[in-house]
Design a protein around this motif. Structure first.
Motif, short mmCIF file in Angstrom:
data_model
loop_
_atom_site.label_atom_id
_atom_site.label_comp_id
_atom_site.label_asym_id
_atom_site.label_seq_id
_atom_site.Cartn_x
_atom_site.Cartn_y
_atom_site.Cartn_z
N SER A 207 3.02 -5.76 1.36
CA SER A 207 1.83 -5.56 2.19
C SER A 207 0.63 -5.16 1.35
O SER A 207 0.75 -4.80 0.17
CB SER A 207 2.10 -4.48 3.24
OG SER A 207 2.31 -3.22 2.60
N ALA A 208 -0.56 -5.17 1.99
CA ALA A 208 -1.78 -4.72 1.32
C ALA A 208 -1.67 -3.25 0.94
O ALA A 208 -2.22 -2.82 -0.08
CB ALA A 208 -2.99 -4.96 2.23
N ALA A 209 -0.95 -2.46 1.74
CA ALA A 209 -0.79 -1.04 1.45
C ALA A 209 -0.01 -0.84 0.16
O ALA A 209 -0.36 0.01 -0.68
CB ALA A 209 -0.09 -0.34 2.61
N VAL A 210 1.06 -1.61 -0.04
CA VAL A 210 1.84 -1.50 -1.27
C VAL A 210 1.03 -1.98 -2.45
O VAL A 210 1.01 -1.35 -3.53
CB VAL A 210 3.15 -2.29 -1.14
CG1 VAL A 210 3.86 -2.37 -2.50
CG2 VAL A 210 4.08 -1.64 -0.12
N GLU A 211 0.33 -3.10 -2.28
CA GLU A 211 -0.48 -3.64 -3.38
C GLU A 211 -1.54 -2.66 -3.81
O GLU A 211 -1.79 -2.48 -5.01
CB GLU A 211 -1.11 -4.97 -2.95
CG GLU A 211 -1.74 -5.77 -4.08
CD GLU A 211 -3.15 -5.34 -4.42
OE1 GLU A 211 -3.59 -5.56 -5.57
OE2 GLU A 211 -3.83 -4.79 -3.53
N GLN A 212 -2.17 -1.98 -2.86
CA GLN A 212 -3.21 -1.02 -3.22
C GLN A 212 -2.62 0.17 -3.95
O GLN A 212 -3.20 0.65 -4.94
CB GLN A 212 -3.96 -0.56 -1.97
CG GLN A 212 -5.06 0.45 -2.28
CD GLN A 212 -6.00 0.64 -1.13
OE1 GLN A 212 -6.86 -0.19 -0.86
NE2 GLN A 212 -5.86 1.76 -0.42
N LEU A 213 -1.48 0.68 -3.49
CA LEU A 213 -0.84 1.79 -4.18
C LEU A 213 -0.46 1.39 -5.60
O LEU A 213 -0.67 2.15 -6.56
CB LEU A 213 0.40 2.25 -3.42
CG LEU A 213 1.22 3.35 -4.10
CD1 LEU A 213 0.39 4.63 -4.26
CD2 LEU A 213 2.50 3.63 -3.32
N GLN A 214 0.06 0.19 -5.76
CA GLN A 214 0.42 -0.28 -7.09
C GLN A 214 -0.80 -0.37 -7.99
O GLN A 214 -0.74 -0.06 -9.18
CB GLN A 214 1.14 -1.62 -7.00
CG GLN A 214 2.51 -1.55 -6.37
CD GLN A 214 3.21 -2.89 -6.28
OE1 GLN A 214 2.58 -3.95 -6.47
NE2 GLN A 214 4.50 -2.88 -6.01
N ARG A 215 -1.92 -0.81 -7.41
CA ARG A 215 -3.16 -0.90 -8.19
C ARG A 215 -3.59 0.48 -8.69
O ARG A 215 -4.04 0.64 -9.82
CB ARG A 215 -4.24 -1.54 -7.33
CG ARG A 215 -5.44 -2.06 -8.10
CD ARG A 215 -6.25 -3.04 -7.28
NE ARG A 215 -6.88 -2.43 -6.12
CZ ARG A 215 -6.77 -2.89 -4.88
NH1 ARG A 215 -6.01 -3.96 -4.63
NH2 ARG A 215 -7.40 -2.30 -3.88
N VAL A 216 -3.43 1.49 -7.83
CA VAL A 216 -3.79 2.86 -8.21
C VAL A 216 -2.88 3.34 -9.34
O VAL A 216 -3.36 3.85 -10.37
CB VAL A 216 -3.69 3.81 -7.01
CG1 VAL A 216 -3.85 5.26 -7.46
CG2 VAL A 216 -4.75 3.48 -5.97
N LEU A 217 -1.58 3.21 -9.16
CA LEU A 217 -0.64 3.74 -10.15
C LEU A 217 -0.77 3.00 -11.48
O LEU A 217 -0.72 3.62 -12.56
CB LEU A 217 0.78 3.63 -9.61
CG LEU A 217 1.06 4.38 -8.30
CD1 LEU A 217 2.53 4.23 -7.91
CD2 LEU A 217 0.67 5.84 -8.40
N ALA A 218 -0.97 1.69 -11.42
CA ALA A 218 -1.16 0.93 -12.66
C ALA A 218 -2.47 1.33 -13.34
O ALA A 218 -2.54 1.42 -14.57
CB ALA A 218 -1.16 -0.57 -12.36
N GLY A 219 -3.50 1.57 -12.54
CA GLY A 219 -4.78 1.99 -13.11
C GLY A 219 -4.67 3.31 -13.85
O GLY A 219 -5.31 3.50 -14.90
N MET A 220 -3.84 4.22 -13.33
CA MET A 220 -3.64 5.49 -14.03
C MET A 220 -2.79 5.30 -15.28
O MET A 220 -3.04 5.89 -16.33
CB MET A 220 -2.97 6.50 -13.09
CG MET A 220 -3.72 6.75 -11.79
SD MET A 220 -5.45 7.23 -11.98
CE MET A 220 -5.26 8.84 -12.71
N ALA A 221 -1.77 4.44 -15.21
CA ALA A 221 -0.91 4.20 -16.36
C ALA A 221 -1.71 3.59 -17.52
O ALA A 221 -1.50 3.95 -18.68
CB ALA A 221 0.24 3.27 -15.97
N LEU A 222 -2.60 2.67 -17.21
CA LEU A 222 -3.37 1.96 -18.23
C LEU A 222 -4.69 2.64 -18.57
O LEU A 222 -5.46 2.11 -19.38
CB LEU A 222 -3.63 0.52 -17.77
CG LEU A 222 -2.39 -0.34 -17.51
CD1 LEU A 222 -2.80 -1.72 -17.00
CD2 LEU A 222 -1.53 -0.46 -18.76
#
Length: 541
Positions: A207-222
């Motif tokens: 879902s869009a909710a999962v994709e957005q959370l993943q974008r946040v977590l990846a943004g912090m990792a990188l």
């Protein structure tokens, strides 16, 4: 209309007085109140105004106004009559509509002023002016961590990132292992931080909710402020770690840091996962500690703009002062990110007139229409903001709050509009679509790449955020003196005659010093991990 211009070209701001303006001889308006624009229907009380005070209006308006009810400092007093249903102006723009007839000298606030429909015809790009960039060889510099991908960090952390709330306690346990006694051996590392949250499951996979959370977590990792990271999950959550790694391309060979990840279910539970997590972090510390700060131009700064706990002075002192800082940072080739979309509502016409293209402007209007729909289906309205504290400080409607908040963005062209936590690639002034709630908004900005934050406040905020340092700017001197351990810069000095431009220079100097390693006041108190709060979209199942 440029709110900074309105606040600097009208009546001069003399030294703010103490006490209460009481009955007696007529007083000049500019001695006890501030008129921001000649077309305004209200002035802002510099000191509490008692009933019976007679205000002598400046020459272009003429006449006198007798205050008919007590008006607190930072609140609005009517300068002339406004009929029921008619607009009320501050900053030269509409801040609401009279809910009943307002007489000269009345206190103007939520008892007689409310939002209504703004019938605006948007103009795109009509106020765009070319930026006079500082030549590259003359640009100011700071001491930062240049990463292999070319981006620059202002801090150097190791992050442990939870994929789901179910792994949050484990993340905290791994983090606690790396206390001061261990970290003193790694002087170039600012700390090992745990980034935990309340989401990660109870949502539809894909879902869009999962994709957005993943974008946040990846943004912090990188993030350039993070030298290495470890992902920790439960194993059965909607936000599957391996799927996130692939979807966000964390395992791309071109990434300068590769993912390390664990799940509790595959590592025999909490104790074994903690032990393995500690082992992985111990192996990462030497390589993260090996980097050194180096001199880099401030064009490498991505500045997150925030305001919270605003008051009636925020749009007069701290926000336009930050706007001057933003203009100079943009001239130096840097980036500033204006967010909190619901707190631009009602002032969007200012930004749209500075949109680099019609496409950029229309993309922002589309986000505003989305917010109108989003609030409606969640039994809210855009005017649920201002908060109770904002109203105590003198702000009445979202239009009024937005006109002051938008001043943080300065005067340069609006170059792009980004979705929440989307990587920021354009330079100059950009907008990221976020909620107005500070922790959620900043989380998106930092995940998008912001490496430092300036946070203005009128009522008081102790906001910190790891891994990006947060600088606090007060809108009034009383707040600065009351919270001197928490506020970095006092913009209330504008009310003592210091120019907004000078305040902007002070903010930029502080940004450069903090970006170079000096702790902000929130960092000095070790604030900033609990404020990590990804925006949770949709239903939780």
């Amino acid at each position: 209309m440029d709110t900074r211009e309105a606040s600097t070209t009208s009546t001069p701001l003399h030294t703010i007085q103490t006490g209460v303006a009481a009955r007696g001889e007529p007083v000049e308006l500019n001695e006890v109140a501030i008129l921001l624009h000649p077309q305004d229907d209200v002035a802002i009380a510099r000191v509490p105004l008692s009933r019976g005070v007679v205000l002598r209006l400046p020459g272009e308006l003429g006449g006198q106004v007798e205050v008919v009810q007590r008006v607190l400092s930072g609140h609005k007093v009517a300068l002339h009559a406004v009929a029921e249903g008619q607009p009320v102006r501050r900053y030269g723009s509409v801040i609401g509509f009279a809910t009943r007839a307002i007489q000269p000298g009345e206190h103007v606030h939520s008892h007689n002023l409310s939002v209504g429909e703004l019938k605006q015809e948007y103009q795109y790009g009509v106020d765009v002016r070319p930026v006079e960039y500082v030549p590259e060889g003359q640009r100011r510099t700071f001491m930062g961590y240049r990463r292999p991908d070319g981006r620059v960090g202002t801090r150097n952390y190791v992050a442990i990132i939870a994929s789901v709330n179910c792994s949050a306690s484990t993340v905290r346990a791994i983090e606690r292992h790396f206390g001061p006694e261990i970290m003193q051996a790694y002087p170039n590392i600012d700390g090992v931080i745990g980034l935990t949250h309340k989401s990660g499951c109870g949502m539809r996979t894909g879902s869009a909710a999962v994709e957005q959370l993943q974008r946040v977590l990846a943004g912090m990792a990188l993030h350039p402020n993070v030298g290495a990271y470890l992902l920790v999950g439960l194993g059965c959550e909607s936000n599957q770690l391996q799927e996130m790694i692939q979807a966000m391309r964390l395992d791309d060979a071109q990434q300068w840091k590769q993912p390390h990840f664990l799940t509790l279910q595959e590592n025999h539970g909490v104790a074994h996962t903690i032990a393995e997590g500690v082992r992985i972090i111990e192996g990462l510390l030497p390589q993260v500690n090996a980097v050194q700060r180096e001199e880099v131009p401030i064009s490498e700064l991505k500045l997150a703009l925030q305001c919270g706990g605003s008051d009636g002075w925020s749009g007069i002192t701290s926000n336009p002062g930050l706007g001057f800082c933003v203009d100079e940072l943009v001239r130096q080739g840097g980036t500033a990110v204006l967010s909190e979309t619901p707190e631009i509502y009602g002032a969007e016409h200012i930004l749209l007139r500075r949109a680099r293209s019609r496409e950029v402007g229309e993309s922002f209007v589309e986000r505003l229409r989305w917010w109108e729909h989003y609030t409606a289906i969640n039994d809210m309205e855009m005017n649920n903001n201002p908060s109770p504290g904002n109203k105590l400080g003198g702000l009445t409607t979202i239009y009024e709050k937005s006109l002051g908040a938008t001043a943080k963005g300065g005067t340069t062209p609006l170059n792009a509009v980004y979705n929440y936590a989307q990587p920021i690639t354009e330079r100059g002034l950009v907008v990221m679509d976020t909620p107005g709630y500070d922790p959620v908004s900043v989380t998106g900005q930092v995940a998008g790449g912001c490496n430092i934050i300036v946070f203005t406040t009128g009522r008081g905020s102790m906001f910190g955020f790891k891994p990006a340092p947060s600088i606090k700017v007060s809108s009034n001197t009383a707040l600065y003196e009351n919270m001197s351990d928490d506020i970095d810069i006092d913009a209330g000095v504008v009310l003592d005659g210091v120019s907004l431009e000078e305040v902007g220079r002070r903010i930029l100097d502080e940004v450069i010093a903090v970006a170079s390693g000096r702790p902000s006041k929130s960092e000095a108190q070790d604030l900033g991990e609990e404020e990590f709060a990804p925006w949770i979209l949709g239903a939780t199942m």
